[in-house]
Structure formats: C-alpha cells, structure tokens
Design a protein around this motif. Structure first.
Motif, PDB file in Angstrom:
ATOM      1  N   GLY A 273       0.782  -1.225   0.000  1.00 44.86           N
ATOM      2  CA  GLY A 273       0.000   0.000   0.000  1.00 44.86           C
ATOM      3  C   GLY A 273       0.813   1.274   0.000  1.00 44.86           C
ATOM      4  O   GLY A 273       0.274   2.356  -0.224  1.00 44.86           O
ATOM      5  N   PHE A 274       2.100   1.186   0.252  1.00 43.96           N
ATOM      6  CA  PHE A 274       2.940   2.386   0.324  1.00 43.96           C
ATOM      7  C   PHE A 274       3.353   2.827  -1.079  1.00 43.96           C
ATOM      8  O   PHE A 274       3.586   1.979  -1.935  1.00 43.96           O
ATOM      9  N   PRO A 275       3.466   4.116  -1.356  1.00 40.76           N
ATOM     10  CA  PRO A 275       3.200   5.251  -0.453  1.00 40.76           C
ATOM     11  C   PRO A 275       1.860   5.926  -0.692  1.00 40.76           C
ATOM     12  O   PRO A 275       1.473   6.779   0.080  1.00 40.76           O
ATOM     13  N   LYS A 276       1.114   5.545  -1.733  1.00 47.74           N
ATOM     14  CA  LYS A 276      -0.091   6.294  -2.079  1.00 47.74           C
ATOM     15  C   LYS A 276      -1.283   5.917  -1.219  1.00 47.74           C
ATOM     16  O   LYS A 276      -2.030   6.774  -0.751  1.00 47.74           O
ATOM     17  N   GLU A 277      -1.491   4.619  -1.021  1.00 45.39           N
ATOM     18  CA  GLU A 277      -2.681   4.184  -0.299  1.00 45.39           C
ATOM     19  C   GLU A 277      -2.483   4.140   1.204  1.00 45.39           C
ATOM     20  O   GLU A 277      -3.436   4.116   1.955  1.00 45.39           O
ATOM     21  N   MET A 278      -1.251   4.094   1.650  1.00 47.13           N
ATOM     22  CA  MET A 278      -0.959   4.134   3.080  1.00 47.13           C
ATOM     23  C   MET A 278       0.172   5.114   3.311  1.00 47.13           C
ATOM     24  O   MET A 278       1.253   4.970   2.738  1.00 47.13           O
ATOM     25  N   SER A 279      -0.078   6.111   4.131  1.00 47.26           N
ATOM     26  CA  SER A 279       0.957   7.093   4.448  1.00 47.26           C
ATOM     27  C   SER A 279       1.779   6.601   5.637  1.00 47.26           C
ATOM     28  O   SER A 279       1.434   5.616   6.296  1.00 47.26           O
ATOM     29  N   ALA A 280       2.865   7.302   5.911  1.00 45.55           N
ATOM     30  CA  ALA A 280       3.678   6.959   7.074  1.00 45.55           C
ATOM     31  C   ALA A 280       2.876   7.104   8.359  1.00 45.55           C
ATOM     32  O   ALA A 280       3.039   6.320   9.301  1.00 45.55           O
ATOM     33  N   LEU A 281       2.000   8.089   8.398  1.00 46.96           N
ATOM     34  CA  LEU A 281       1.152   8.260   9.580  1.00 46.96           C
ATOM     35  C   LEU A 281       0.177   7.103   9.712  1.00 46.96           C
ATOM     36  O   LEU A 281      -0.048   6.582  10.820  1.00 46.96           O
ATOM     37  N   ASP A 282      -0.417   6.663   8.598  1.00 43.13           N
ATOM     38  CA  ASP A 282      -1.287   5.493   8.621  1.00 43.13           C
ATOM     39  C   ASP A 282      -0.562   4.296   9.219  1.00 43.13           C
ATOM     40  O   ASP A 282      -1.097   3.577  10.069  1.00 43.13           O
ATOM     41  N   HIS A 283       0.651   4.090   8.735  1.00 47.56           N
ATOM     42  CA  HIS A 283       1.423   2.936   9.189  1.00 47.56           C
ATOM     43  C   HIS A 283       1.653   2.985  10.690  1.00 47.56           C
ATOM     44  O   HIS A 283       1.484   1.995  11.402  1.00 47.56           O
ATOM     45  N   ARG A 284       2.037   4.145  11.187  1.00 46.19           N
ATOM     46  CA  ARG A 284       2.366   4.233  12.610  1.00 46.19           C
ATOM     47  C   ARG A 284       1.118   4.159  13.486  1.00 46.19           C
ATOM     48  O   ARG A 284       1.158   3.598  14.579  1.00 46.19           O
ATOM     49  N   LEU A 285       0.026   4.691  13.012  1.00 46.21           N
ATOM     50  CA  LEU A 285      -1.225   4.500  13.732  1.00 46.21           C
ATOM     51  C   LEU A 285      -1.596   3.016  13.783  1.00 46.21           C
ATOM     52  O   LEU A 285      -2.089   2.515  14.798  1.00 46.21           O
ATOM     53  N   ARG A 286      -1.341   2.337  12.695  1.00 47.23           N
ATOM     54  CA  ARG A 286      -1.654   0.912  12.644  1.00 47.23           C
ATOM     55  C   ARG A 286      -0.764   0.118  13.589  1.00 47.23           C
ATOM     56  O   ARG A 286      -1.234  -0.741  14.335  1.00 47.23           O
ATOM     57  N   VAL A 287       0.518   0.423  13.564  1.00 47.65           N
ATOM     58  CA  VAL A 287       1.451  -0.274  14.441  1.00 47.65           C
ATOM     59  C   VAL A 287       1.088  -0.045  15.902  1.00 47.65           C
ATOM     60  O   VAL A 287       1.080  -0.975  16.713  1.00 47.65           O
ATOM     61  N   ALA A 288       0.779   1.199  16.257  1.00 47.44           N
ATOM     62  CA  ALA A 288       0.427   1.509  17.641  1.00 47.44           C
ATOM     63  C   ALA A 288      -0.785   0.701  18.090  1.00 47.44           C
ATOM     64  O   ALA A 288      -0.813   0.142  19.194  1.00 47.44           O
ATOM     65  N   ARG A 289      -1.792   0.610  17.244  1.00 43.05           N
ATOM     66  CA  ARG A 289      -2.996  -0.146  17.595  1.00 43.05           C
ATOM     67  C   ARG A 289      -2.695  -1.625  17.734  1.00 43.05           C
ATOM     68  O   ARG A 289      -3.153  -2.287  18.679  1.00 43.05           O
ATOM     69  N   VAL A 290      -1.933  -2.174  16.812  1.00 44.79           N
ATOM     70  CA  VAL A 290      -1.589  -3.598  16.867  1.00 44.79           C
ATOM     71  C   VAL A 290      -0.844  -3.912  18.161  1.00 44.79           C
ATOM     72  O   VAL A 290      -1.132  -4.898  18.843  1.00 44.79           O
ATOM     73  N   VAL A 291       0.115  -3.080  18.506  1.00 49.40           N
ATOM     74  CA  VAL A 291       0.914  -3.310  19.709  1.00 49.40           C
ATOM     75  C   VAL A 291       0.059  -3.229  20.962  1.00 49.40           C
ATOM     76  O   VAL A 291       0.157  -4.075  21.857  1.00 49.40           O
ATOM     77  N   LEU A 292      -0.809  -2.224  21.045  1.00 49.14           N
ATOM     78  CA  LEU A 292      -1.598  -2.029  22.255  1.00 49.14           C
ATOM     79  C   LEU A 292      -2.720  -3.054  22.401  1.00 49.14           C
ATOM     80  O   LEU A 292      -3.190  -3.303  23.511  1.00 49.14           O
ATOM     81  N   ARG A 293      -3.153  -3.658  21.299  1.00 47.67           N
ATOM     82  CA  ARG A 293      -4.175  -4.700  21.404  1.00 47.67           C
ATOM     83  C   ARG A 293      -3.584  -6.027  21.852  1.00 47.67           C
ATOM     84  O   ARG A 293      -4.320  -6.898  22.338  1.00 47.67           O
ATOM     85  N   ALA A 294      -2.299  -6.198  21.684  1.00 44.59           N
ATOM     86  CA  ALA A 294      -1.650  -7.450  22.100  1.00 44.59           C
ATOM     87  C   ALA A 294      -0.316  -7.126  22.761  1.00 44.59           C
ATOM     88  O   ALA A 294       0.747  -7.484  22.241  1.00 44.59           O
ATOM     89  N   PRO A 295      -0.317  -6.439  23.903  1.00 41.75           N
ATOM     90  CA  PRO A 295       0.941  -6.021  24.532  1.00 41.75           C
ATOM     91  C   PRO A 295       1.837  -7.179  24.934  1.00 41.75           C
ATOM     92  O   PRO A 295       3.062  -7.019  24.994  1.00 41.75           O
TER      93      PRO A 295
END
Length: 272
Positions: free
Chosen positions: A128-150
């Motif tokens: 999806g990079f870089p047009k469909e997913m921005s760097a901010l999208d990616h980091r928001l996604r990573v943060a959510r994934v990490v916090l849902r399964a700490p």
C-alpha cells in the motif's frame, strides 16, 4: 491492459481532531487508554469502523448481523491489497483464532495462526505504500496492533506507542530518531515523566541518553596482549578464533519502522 490498483486507500473519511484533549473517561490524553478505555477505543477505531461500515453497506449487510463475521473471514481470505487496510484490521478484530480462541493476531506468542495472520497484515503495508498508506497510517496501525496485544511485544515498545498514540491521532508524525530516543527514555525508567507531558514538542524534546550514543571501540589493553604473547606458539587465543559473524538483529516492525518508499527511505512528511 486494465489499470490494476491494489491496496485501496483507507482512513480518509474521518477528520483529525486538531488537538490532543484529555479523555473524559480515563482522564489521560485521549487515545492513551486504548483499548481498555471505551472512549479511547472508539477514538482510535473510528477510522477502521467507518471504512468497514461502507463495505458492509456495499455487501448489503448490517453491523452485528449474521453475515458480518462471514464477511470478515472472506476479507481475510482474499488476496493482499484487495481491501483497505482498515477493513483488514477490523476483520481481524471480529475474527476469533481457530487455534487459540483469542482475537485473531492477539493470541499467545506461540500461536502459529495468529503469527501468520499478523505477518500477512504487515505485508499490506508494503503493497500500500506510499499512495494508499501514508507513514502516519502505518504508525497508527502499528500503535494499535501493539496495544491490542501487549504480551506479544517488548514492554518498552508498548509504552512508547502508548505515549505517542494521542499525538498520532492528532496527525503528528514523529521522525524515526524521535521514536528511538523516546523508547530509550522509557527503557531508562522515564515513562511516568513522559506521560505527564501534554505537548508533542515537549515529549520528543527529551535529550538522547549517553548510553544510547555510539561509543568508540576500545583498543585491546597492552596487558591483555602480553598475556596472549606468553601462550604456546601453536596455541591460538580463545578470543581470536575465527568466528562466524552473527547476522545483525532486525527489529520486527512493531516499533518505529516505516515501509520504505521508492527511494528506500521512510516517508516522513505525510500528515493527514
């Protein structure tokens, strides 16, 4: 030839708040209580839910209906890039792992199906990079994934993304060096001080710790060389035996890594 456009864009239907308010439920910065705090959970998940609701409408299904979970399984079984990343994430949230019984991708670290599902989700970032997913999208996604399964990630990484999440929701995109410096402060026991900061600029302004800076390689002491010189002529010192160089450890993309763009470098300027 038809124009093939994999990985449709996502998270474009809801606006960024433009500020980092306090959560009226948990009292922390909004988003930092994710996923235990209901208000924080709704704030973080709204981008995924809106895209998922559009997919439900296109399939003439209703949220919470009998066909929703079936649709989630079909979305996850489809080719990578066939659906927005937000829909992939929400489909995983709705799906229970057939091996461990937990939310797919959040099970024990030794659950093979959760590991495979999570890796498949991460592969989307690169398609999806870089047009469909921005760097901010990616980091928001990573943060959510990490916090849902700490339990599937290192504590310092979990705490770092928890600190950053409210500001990511506001559209702030931290540089890779800022994320690493913040993680070093967490490792040094500074989470409480960092959590008290309400400004993004103040959060990333903490100095780099000396023990995280590159240190020069020390030369072998003369006394140690003298000890080696007294050995038998054909006895090779144990510390000079040829050893196979270990491969450099590669960070799993649960911390601060952003899929590289066409130039091989992370996209740092994309904000919503």
């Amino acid at each position: 030839m038809a124009d093939h456009r994999p990985s449709p864009p996502a998270a474009r239907r809801t606006a960024r708040p433009g500020a980092v308010p306090a959560c009226p439920s948990c009292g922390d910065l909004a988003g930092r209580g994710y996923p235990a705090c209901r208000f924080c959970a709704e704030l973080v998940d709204q981008h995924r839910l809106v895209d998922w609701q559009e997919l439900l409408a296109a399939e003439q299904l209703t949220e919470g209906g009998a066909g929703e979970r079936e649709l989630a399984e079909l979305v996850l079984a489809d080719d990578t890039g066939a659906h927005p990343w937000t829909c992939i994430d929400w489909a995983m949230t709705l799906t229970l792992c057939s091996h461990c019984g937990e939310e797919l991708g959040t099970g024990p670290v030794d659950c093979v199906r959760c590991a495979v599902a999570d890796e498949r989700r991460r592969h989307w970032d690169h398609t999806g990079f870089p047009k469909e997913m921005s760097a901010l999208d990616h980091r928001l996604r990573v943060a959510r994934v990490v916090l849902r399964a700490p339990h599937r990630h290192r504590t310092a990484i979990v705490d770092t993304w928890r600190l950053l999440l409210p500001f990511l929701l506001d559209g702030r995109l931290p540089a890779t060096g800022d994320v690493r410096r913040l993680r070093a402060q967490v490792l040094a026991g500074g989470y409480a001080d960092l959590a008290a900061v309400t400004s993004y600029d103040d959060l990333v302004a903490f100095p780099e710790l000396p023990w995280r800076r590159s240190a020069p390689v020390e030369h072998q002491a003369d006394t140690q060389r003298d000890q080696h010189a007294t050995r038998k002529p054909f006895e090779r010192p144990a510390d000079t035996l040829p050893r196979q160089q270990a491969p450099q450890a590669v960070e799993h993309r649960d911390d601060d890594q952003v899929p590289a763009g066409v130039d091989g470098h992370p996209h740092q300027g994309e904000q919503q």
